[in-house]
Design a protein around this motif. Sequence first.
Motif, PDB file in Angstrom:
ATOM      1  N   GLY A  33     -41.380  -1.886  30.333  1.00  0.00           N
ATOM      2  CA  GLY A  33     -40.371  -2.647  29.595  1.00  0.00           C
ATOM      3  C   GLY A  33     -40.862  -4.019  29.189  1.00  0.00           C
ATOM      4  N   VAL A  34     -41.546  -4.711  30.092  1.00  0.00           N
ATOM      5  CA  VAL A  34     -42.073  -6.047  29.781  1.00  0.00           C
ATOM      6  C   VAL A  34     -43.179  -5.949  28.734  1.00  0.00           C
ATOM      7  CG1 VAL A  34     -43.359  -7.996  30.745  1.00  0.00           C
ATOM      8  CG2 VAL A  34     -41.385  -7.087  31.951  1.00  0.00           C
ATOM      9  N   THR A  35     -44.020  -4.916  28.838  1.00  0.00           N
ATOM     10  CA  THR A  35     -45.089  -4.737  27.857  1.00  0.00           C
ATOM     11  C   THR A  35     -44.522  -4.488  26.468  1.00  0.00           C
ATOM     12  OG1 THR A  35     -46.522  -3.828  29.566  1.00  0.00           O
ATOM     13  CG2 THR A  35     -47.130  -3.388  27.295  1.00  0.00           C
ATOM     14  N   ILE A  36     -43.545  -3.621  26.364  1.00  0.00           N
ATOM     15  CA  ILE A  36     -42.941  -3.322  25.070  1.00  0.00           C
ATOM     16  C   ILE A  36     -42.197  -4.546  24.525  1.00  0.00           C
ATOM     17  CG2 ILE A  36     -41.136  -1.948  23.952  1.00  0.00           C
ATOM     18  CD1 ILE A  36     -42.024   0.354  25.818  1.00  0.00           C
ATOM     19  N   GLY A  37     -41.492  -5.270  25.397  1.00  0.00           N
ATOM     20  CA  GLY A  37     -40.780  -6.471  24.957  1.00  0.00           C
ATOM     21  C   GLY A  37     -41.718  -7.562  24.476  1.00  0.00           C
ATOM     22  N   GLN A  85     -34.890  -9.658  26.704  1.00  0.00           N
ATOM     23  CA  GLN A  85     -35.929  -9.371  27.689  1.00  0.00           C
ATOM     24  C   GLN A  85     -35.617 -10.075  29.010  1.00  0.00           C
ATOM     25  OE1 GLN A  85     -39.848  -9.917  26.214  1.00  0.00           O
ATOM     26  NE2 GLN A  85     -40.797  -9.048  28.022  1.00  0.00           N
ATOM     27  N   VAL A  86     -35.147 -11.297  28.948  1.00  0.00           N
ATOM     28  CA  VAL A  86     -34.782 -12.020  30.181  1.00  0.00           C
ATOM     29  C   VAL A  86     -33.587 -11.342  30.847  1.00  0.00           C
ATOM     30  CG1 VAL A  86     -33.814 -14.195  31.029  1.00  0.00           C
ATOM     31  CG2 VAL A  86     -35.771 -14.200  29.489  1.00  0.00           C
ATOM     32  N   LEU A  87     -32.621 -10.900  30.049  1.00  0.00           N
ATOM     33  CA  LEU A  87     -31.469 -10.190  30.644  1.00  0.00           C
ATOM     34  C   LEU A  87     -31.877  -8.868  31.275  1.00  0.00           C
ATOM     35  CD1 LEU A  87     -28.675 -10.802  27.977  1.00  0.00           C
ATOM     36  CD2 LEU A  87     -28.763 -11.666  30.302  1.00  0.00           C
TER      37      LEU A  87
END
Length: 89
Positions: A33-37, A85-87
């Motif tokens: 998820g972090v990579t895609i974001g 992304q932070v949420l």
Amino acid sequence: MLNLGFIALTGLILVLDYTVYHPLIQYLALYYGVTIGTFSCYDIYDDLITRTVDGSDAKACHELIPCCFPRCVGVQFVLVALAFQVLGI
């Protein structure tokens, strides 16, 4: 080649999650998820802020709402993407 790396990493994590340590799947999902974001924020920056193309989303928003310039719309898109992304984390 990158897809094979993701497949191998996911397979390894699945095996380790099943046999050794339980929450590895959650960490893998967080990593993906972090990579895609991060890639989406870079893509928004590259497509909408650094250059303005006639067919871009920022240009279309500028035509609908002329008070915001296309680069300002791009900055707004990046801020919304970072907020989501932070949420998510």
